[in-house]
Scaffold this motif. Structure first.
Motif, PDB file in Angstrom:
ATOM      1  N   MET A 135      24.277 -44.132 -12.082  1.00 41.04           N
ATOM      2  CA  MET A 135      23.384 -43.083 -12.598  1.00 41.04           C
ATOM      3  C   MET A 135      22.371 -42.660 -11.540  1.00 41.04           C
ATOM      4  SD  MET A 135      22.452 -43.934 -16.525  1.00 41.04           S
ATOM      5  CE  MET A 135      23.657 -43.788 -17.826  1.00 41.04           C
ATOM      6  N   PRO A 136      21.994 -41.408 -11.619  1.00 41.07           N
ATOM      7  CA  PRO A 136      21.038 -40.906 -10.618  1.00 41.07           C
ATOM      8  C   PRO A 136      19.630 -41.344 -10.974  1.00 41.07           C
ATOM      9  CG  PRO A 136      21.613 -39.193 -12.154  1.00 41.07           C
ATOM     10  CD  PRO A 136      22.423 -40.392 -12.542  1.00 41.07           C
ATOM     11  N   ARG A 137      18.723 -40.911 -10.203  1.00 44.91           N
ATOM     12  CA  ARG A 137      17.320 -41.295 -10.403  1.00 44.91           C
ATOM     13  C   ARG A 137      16.823 -40.811 -11.767  1.00 44.91           C
ATOM     14  NH1 ARG A 137      14.835 -37.339  -5.814  1.00 44.91           N
ATOM     15  NH2 ARG A 137      12.883 -38.128  -6.595  1.00 44.91           N
ATOM     16  N   PRO A 138      15.964 -41.589 -12.385  1.00 44.55           N
ATOM     17  CA  PRO A 138      15.448 -41.219 -13.707  1.00 44.55           C
ATOM     18  C   PRO A 138      14.475 -40.039 -13.613  1.00 44.55           C
ATOM     19  CG  PRO A 138      14.365 -43.193 -12.906  1.00 44.55           C
ATOM     20  CD  PRO A 138      15.447 -42.869 -11.915  1.00 44.55           C
ATOM     21  N   SER A 139      14.414 -39.336 -14.702  1.00 50.14           N
ATOM     22  CA  SER A 139      13.591 -38.125 -14.706  1.00 50.14           C
ATOM     23  C   SER A 139      12.110 -38.447 -14.625  1.00 50.14           C
ATOM     24  CB  SER A 139      13.877 -37.326 -15.970  1.00 50.14           C
ATOM     25  OG  SER A 139      12.984 -36.250 -16.054  1.00 50.14           O
ATOM     26  N   GLN A 140      11.416 -37.703 -13.804  1.00 48.51           N
ATOM     27  CA  GLN A 140       9.965 -37.862 -13.718  1.00 48.51           C
ATOM     28  C   GLN A 140       9.263 -36.635 -14.289  1.00 48.51           C
ATOM     29  OE1 GLN A 140       9.274 -38.561  -9.555  1.00 48.51           O
ATOM     30  NE2 GLN A 140      10.867 -40.130  -9.478  1.00 48.51           N
ATOM     31  N   LEU A 141      10.011 -35.896 -15.107  1.00 50.48           N
ATOM     32  CA  LEU A 141       9.447 -34.641 -15.617  1.00 50.48           C
ATOM     33  C   LEU A 141       8.192 -34.884 -16.451  1.00 50.48           C
ATOM     34  CD1 LEU A 141      12.658 -32.633 -16.580  1.00 50.48           C
ATOM     35  CD2 LEU A 141      11.163 -32.329 -14.612  1.00 50.48           C
ATOM     36  N   ASP A 142       8.232 -35.924 -17.276  1.00 49.79           N
ATOM     37  CA  ASP A 142       7.066 -36.186 -18.126  1.00 49.79           C
ATOM     38  C   ASP A 142       5.837 -36.514 -17.293  1.00 49.79           C
ATOM     39  OD1 ASP A 142       8.325 -35.647 -20.459  1.00 49.79           O
ATOM     40  OD2 ASP A 142       8.822 -37.728 -20.938  1.00 49.79           O
ATOM     41  N   ASP A 143       6.055 -37.359 -16.292  1.00 44.71           N
ATOM     42  CA  ASP A 143       4.930 -37.696 -15.416  1.00 44.71           C
ATOM     43  C   ASP A 143       4.371 -36.453 -14.751  1.00 44.71           C
ATOM     44  OD1 ASP A 143       5.308 -40.305 -16.070  1.00 44.71           O
ATOM     45  OD2 ASP A 143       6.556 -40.758 -14.325  1.00 44.71           O
ATOM     46  N   LYS A 144       5.303 -35.644 -14.258  1.00 41.87           N
ATOM     47  CA  LYS A 144       4.882 -34.437 -13.542  1.00 41.87           C
ATOM     48  C   LYS A 144       4.105 -33.503 -14.472  1.00 41.87           C
ATOM     49  CE  LYS A 144       5.254 -32.592  -9.394  1.00 41.87           C
ATOM     50  NZ  LYS A 144       4.815 -33.316  -8.192  1.00 41.87           N
ATOM     51  N   ARG A 145       4.583 -33.382 -15.690  1.00 45.57           N
ATOM     52  CA  ARG A 145       3.870 -32.554 -16.660  1.00 45.57           C
ATOM     53  C   ARG A 145       2.445 -33.062 -16.854  1.00 45.57           C
ATOM     54  NH1 ARG A 145       8.560 -30.717 -19.556  1.00 45.57           N
ATOM     55  NH2 ARG A 145       9.120 -32.872 -19.973  1.00 45.57           N
ATOM     56  N   ARG A 146       2.348 -34.360 -17.067  1.00 52.57           N
ATOM     57  CA  ARG A 146       1.016 -34.937 -17.266  1.00 52.57           C
ATOM     58  C   ARG A 146       0.131 -34.725 -16.048  1.00 52.57           C
ATOM     59  NH1 ARG A 146       3.214 -38.634 -20.838  1.00 52.57           N
ATOM     60  NH2 ARG A 146       4.291 -39.791 -19.202  1.00 52.57           N
ATOM     61  N   GLU A 147       0.745 -34.811 -14.886  1.00 53.26           N
ATOM     62  CA  GLU A 147      -0.028 -34.674 -13.657  1.00 53.26           C
ATOM     63  C   GLU A 147      -0.519 -33.239 -13.471  1.00 53.26           C
ATOM     64  OE1 GLU A 147       2.319 -35.550 -10.195  1.00 53.26           O
ATOM     65  OE2 GLU A 147       1.020 -34.327  -8.906  1.00 53.26           O
ATOM     66  N   LEU A 148       0.343 -32.285 -13.770  1.00 50.25           N
ATOM     67  CA  LEU A 148      -0.003 -30.894 -13.483  1.00 50.25           C
ATOM     68  C   LEU A 148      -0.766 -30.202 -14.602  1.00 50.25           C
ATOM     69  CD1 LEU A 148       3.130 -29.539 -11.587  1.00 50.25           C
ATOM     70  CD2 LEU A 148       1.021 -30.521 -10.689  1.00 50.25           C
ATOM     71  N   LEU A 149      -0.690 -30.760 -15.813  1.00 50.79           N
ATOM     72  CA  LEU A 149      -1.326 -30.061 -16.942  1.00 50.79           C
ATOM     73  C   LEU A 149      -2.808 -29.785 -16.715  1.00 50.79           C
ATOM     74  CD1 LEU A 149      -1.246 -28.794 -19.669  1.00 50.79           C
ATOM     75  CD2 LEU A 149      -1.334 -31.057 -20.724  1.00 50.79           C
ATOM     76  N   PRO A 150      -3.583 -30.749 -16.208  1.00 50.35           N
ATOM     77  CA  PRO A 150      -4.997 -30.424 -15.978  1.00 50.35           C
ATOM     78  C   PRO A 150      -5.170 -29.299 -14.959  1.00 50.35           C
ATOM     79  CG  PRO A 150      -4.666 -32.802 -15.954  1.00 50.35           C
ATOM     80  CD  PRO A 150      -3.298 -32.179 -15.957  1.00 50.35           C
ATOM     81  N   VAL A 151      -4.306 -29.241 -13.982  1.00 43.02           N
ATOM     82  CA  VAL A 151      -4.395 -28.165 -12.987  1.00 43.02           C
ATOM     83  C   VAL A 151      -4.072 -26.825 -13.642  1.00 43.02           C
ATOM     84  CG1 VAL A 151      -3.611 -27.373 -10.750  1.00 43.02           C
ATOM     85  CG2 VAL A 151      -3.679 -29.822 -11.238  1.00 43.02           C
ATOM     86  N   VAL A 152      -2.989 -26.830 -14.402  1.00 41.06           N
ATOM     87  CA  VAL A 152      -2.608 -25.620 -15.135  1.00 41.06           C
ATOM     88  C   VAL A 152      -3.747 -25.180 -16.054  1.00 41.06           C
ATOM     89  CG1 VAL A 152      -1.094 -24.791 -16.974  1.00 41.06           C
ATOM     90  CG2 VAL A 152      -0.115 -25.984 -15.009  1.00 41.06           C
ATOM     91  N   ALA A 153      -4.304 -26.145 -16.782  1.00 40.01           N
ATOM     92  CA  ALA A 153      -5.404 -25.819 -17.687  1.00 40.01           C
ATOM     93  C   ALA A 153      -6.585 -25.254 -16.910  1.00 40.01           C
ATOM     94  CB  ALA A 153      -5.827 -27.059 -18.474  1.00 40.01           C
ATOM     95  N   GLY A 154      -6.793 -25.775 -15.711  1.00 36.57           N
ATOM     96  CA  GLY A 154      -7.889 -25.264 -14.884  1.00 36.57           C
ATOM     97  C   GLY A 154      -7.703 -23.806 -14.518  1.00 36.57           C
ATOM     98  N   VAL A 155      -6.469 -23.432 -14.214  1.00 45.03           N
ATOM     99  CA  VAL A 155      -6.205 -22.028 -13.881  1.00 45.03           C
ATOM    100  C   VAL A 155      -6.405 -21.138 -15.095  1.00 45.03           C
ATOM    101  CG1 VAL A 155      -4.474 -20.397 -13.051  1.00 45.03           C
ATOM    102  CG2 VAL A 155      -4.623 -22.671 -12.032  1.00 45.03           C
ATOM    103  N   PHE A 156      -5.908 -21.595 -16.251  1.00 46.85           N
ATOM    104  CA  PHE A 156      -6.118 -20.808 -17.472  1.00 46.85           C
ATOM    105  C   PHE A 156      -7.603 -20.741 -17.820  1.00 46.85           C
ATOM    106  CE2 PHE A 156      -1.547 -21.776 -18.571  1.00 46.85           C
ATOM    107  CZ  PHE A 156      -1.132 -20.462 -18.531  1.00 46.85           C
ATOM    108  N   THR A 157      -8.337 -21.792 -17.509  1.00 43.15           N
ATOM    109  CA  THR A 157      -9.781 -21.763 -17.735  1.00 43.15           C
ATOM    110  C   THR A 157     -10.434 -20.689 -16.874  1.00 43.15           C
ATOM    111  OG1 THR A 157      -9.899 -24.094 -18.332  1.00 43.15           O
ATOM    112  CG2 THR A 157     -11.907 -23.081 -17.483  1.00 43.15           C
ATOM    113  N   ARG A 158      -9.987 -20.625 -15.644  1.00 44.69           N
ATOM    114  CA  ARG A 158     -10.617 -19.696 -14.696  1.00 44.69           C
ATOM    115  C   ARG A 158     -10.194 -18.255 -14.944  1.00 44.69           C
ATOM    116  NH1 ARG A 158      -8.672 -18.938  -9.529  1.00 44.69           N
ATOM    117  NH2 ARG A 158      -7.455 -20.846  -9.708  1.00 44.69           N
ATOM    118  N   LEU A 159      -8.923 -18.044 -15.300  1.00 48.20           N
ATOM    119  CA  LEU A 159      -8.391 -16.679 -15.328  1.00 48.20           C
ATOM    120  C   LEU A 159      -7.957 -16.192 -16.711  1.00 48.20           C
ATOM    121  CD1 LEU A 159      -6.225 -16.889 -12.086  1.00 48.20           C
ATOM    122  CD2 LEU A 159      -8.421 -15.751 -12.350  1.00 48.20           C
ATOM    123  N   GLY A 160      -7.921 -17.071 -17.681  1.00 47.26           N
ATOM    124  CA  GLY A 160      -7.390 -16.659 -18.979  1.00 47.26           C
ATOM    125  C   GLY A 160      -5.870 -16.650 -18.971  1.00 47.26           C
ATOM    126  N   TYR A 161      -5.306 -16.138 -20.039  1.00 51.83           N
ATOM    127  CA  TYR A 161      -3.847 -16.196 -20.175  1.00 51.83           C
ATOM    128  C   TYR A 161      -3.151 -15.104 -19.374  1.00 51.83           C
ATOM    129  CZ  TYR A 161       0.750 -16.015 -22.367  1.00 51.83           C
ATOM    130  OH  TYR A 161       2.094 -15.999 -22.588  1.00 51.83           O
TER     131      TYR A 161
END
Lengths: 214, 214
Positions: free
Chosen positions: B1-27
DNA sequence: CTATAGAGTAAGTATTCACATACAGTATTG
DNA sequence: CAATACTGTATGTGAATACTTACTCTATAG
C-alpha cells in the motif's frame, strides 16, 4: 438651449429599484446587468446617473436610513395616545422591524469595509441611526434635568445591536415572528427603562459597572 | 500500500490560514489565488482538500465558533477567584471581544445567505454561540431552581447582538476601545442581571412585557 | 425650422477568477 | 526493489462582469 437635464429626477425614480436589487442580492452579486434590467433601462443609463456601481451602492446605503427615518417620523406624527415616542417606536418595531429587508444593504457593505467610501457611508448611516434612537430615548427621560448620562448612549447602541441580531435571526430562521417580537419588546423595554430613564439606571448601572476600570 | 493520506492533517493545518484570508477579505474578494498563496501551496492543493471555494469558506465558518469556544473554555478552566463563569466571560470579552476579527467571516456570509449551505452553516454557528451563552447565563442563576424563564434565552440573543454591534462599531470606528469596553460591561451586566438571575428579572420583566401579546 | 445636447439602444472588451488538466516527485507497503 | 497512490507544480480556460464605445432618437431654445 437643449432640453433641461432630468438626471436628478431619474436618480430619485430609480434609487428605490436599485436599493431593491442590492437588498435582494447584496453588493457583489448585484450585477450591473441585473440592476439595469430591474430598472427597465440599459446599463449605460445607470452609468450616466452614477459614475460606477459603487456609487449606486453608496446611494442605496443612504436610502436605507432615509427610508427608515421617514417611516418613523410618519409614525410619530400620528396620534400616539399619550405613550412616549420611544415606547411607540418600540411597539412599532416589535411588529415591523426589518420587514423591508433593507438592512441587507448594510450587511452587504460589511465585507467591503476596507473601501474608504463604503466605510464612510456605513459609518454615517449607523451614526444617524444612533443619533435618532438616542434622541428618542432621551426625550423619554423623566424631566430632562439630569446631565446626559453615559448609559443612554450605550443603550442606544445596544438597541441597534438588538435590531441587528433580530434581523440576523430572521434571515437564519433562528427565531420566528413571535419570538423576534418578544425579543424586541422585552430587551428593548429593558434598554429603555435602564438607559433612558434616570431612576432605575442608578442602582442598576452601579451594579453593572462592577468591572468598570475607567 | 502507498503512503497514508495526510489530507486531514493538511486541512487542520491550513484551515486557520484560510480563515485568516476570509477574515481579511471576506468571501467574494478572497480569491483562490490569494488563498493558495497565503497557504504557501498551489491552488490545486486546496482543491484536493476541499471540493470548491465555498467548502473552504464553510470550514472557516465552523472554525469561528470552535476557536471562540476553545478560548472561552481555556479561560473558564483557569482559576476564577470565585466569580461566576458568566461574569468572568463578560469581564474577558469586555477587553478582548473581536480581537481576532473572525466575526468578519460571519459578516461575509450574510450577503450569501440565500445559499442553503452558507445559511445552514451560519445558522448552526449562531445557534452554537447562543447555546453556549445561554448555558453560562443559566449557571449564574441563583439556585437553579426556577424553570427556564423565557427572558434568559432572549437575553442570550441580546448578548450576541451586543457583541455584533460592538464589532460593527469597531469596524466603523464609531466607538474606541474604552467605549466598547464600557458598552459590553454595562449592557452585558444589565443582560446578566436581568436575563440570567431569577430575582430582578421578575419585576423588571413584568414591566418590560407591558406590550407582550402572546 | 434647425442646431444642440440630453435620452435611449445595442453592441463590444478587457479582465478577473474559479476551477481543470497534464505532468513530475516521493514515501510507503509487499 | 517496485508498484501504487499521495504530494506538489505549471499552465490553461471558459464564463462572468464592470465598464466602454458608437450610434440613433427626441425635445427644447433661438
Amino acid at each position: 438651449m437643449p432640453r433641461p437635464s432630468q438626471l436628478d429626477d431619474k436618480r430619485r425614480e430609480l434609487l428605490p429599484v436599485v436599493a431593491g436589487v442590492f437588498t435582494r442580492l447584496g453588493y457583489r452579486r448585484a450585477t450591473t446587468a441585473e440592476l439595469s434590467e430591474a430598472c427597465g433601462v440599459q446599463e449605460n443609463i445607470l452609468y450616466r446617473l452614477w459614475p460606477d456601481k459603487k456609487a449606486m451602492y453608496l446611494a442605496a446605503i443612504d436610502f436605507v436610513y432615509e427610508f427608515s427615518e421617514q417611516t418613523w417620523l410618519r409614525l410619530l406624527e400620528r396620534d400616539g395616545g399619550g405613550a412616549s415616542s420611544a415606547r411607540r417606536l418600540l411597539e412599532y418595531e416589535s411588529h415591523h422591524h426589518g420587514e423591508f429587508g433593507h438592512y441587507r444593504i448594510l450587511f452587504a457593505g460589511l465585507p467591503e469595509i476596507d473601501d474608504a467610501d463604503i466605510r464612510a457611508a456605513l459609518r454615517r448611516t449607523f451614526a444617524r441611526f444612533h443619533r435618532f434612537l438616542l434622541a428618542q430615548m432621551l426625550t423619554q427621560r423623566s424631566g430632562g434635568g439630569g446631565a446626559a448620562a453615559c448609559p443612554a448612549e450605550l443603550a442606544a447602541w445596544a438597541a441597534i445591536g438588538l435590531g441587528t441580531i433580530a434581523n440576523i435571526s430572521r434571515e437564519l430562521g433562528l427565531l420566528d415572528d413571535a419570538q423576534r417580537r418578544g425579543l424586541i419588546e422585552q430587551i428593548g423595554g429593558l434598554l429603555l427603562s435602564s438607559g433612558g430613564a434616570g431612576r432605575p439606571s442608578a442602582g442598576r448601572g452601579r451594579r453593572a459597572s462592577k468591572h468598570t476600570l475607567t
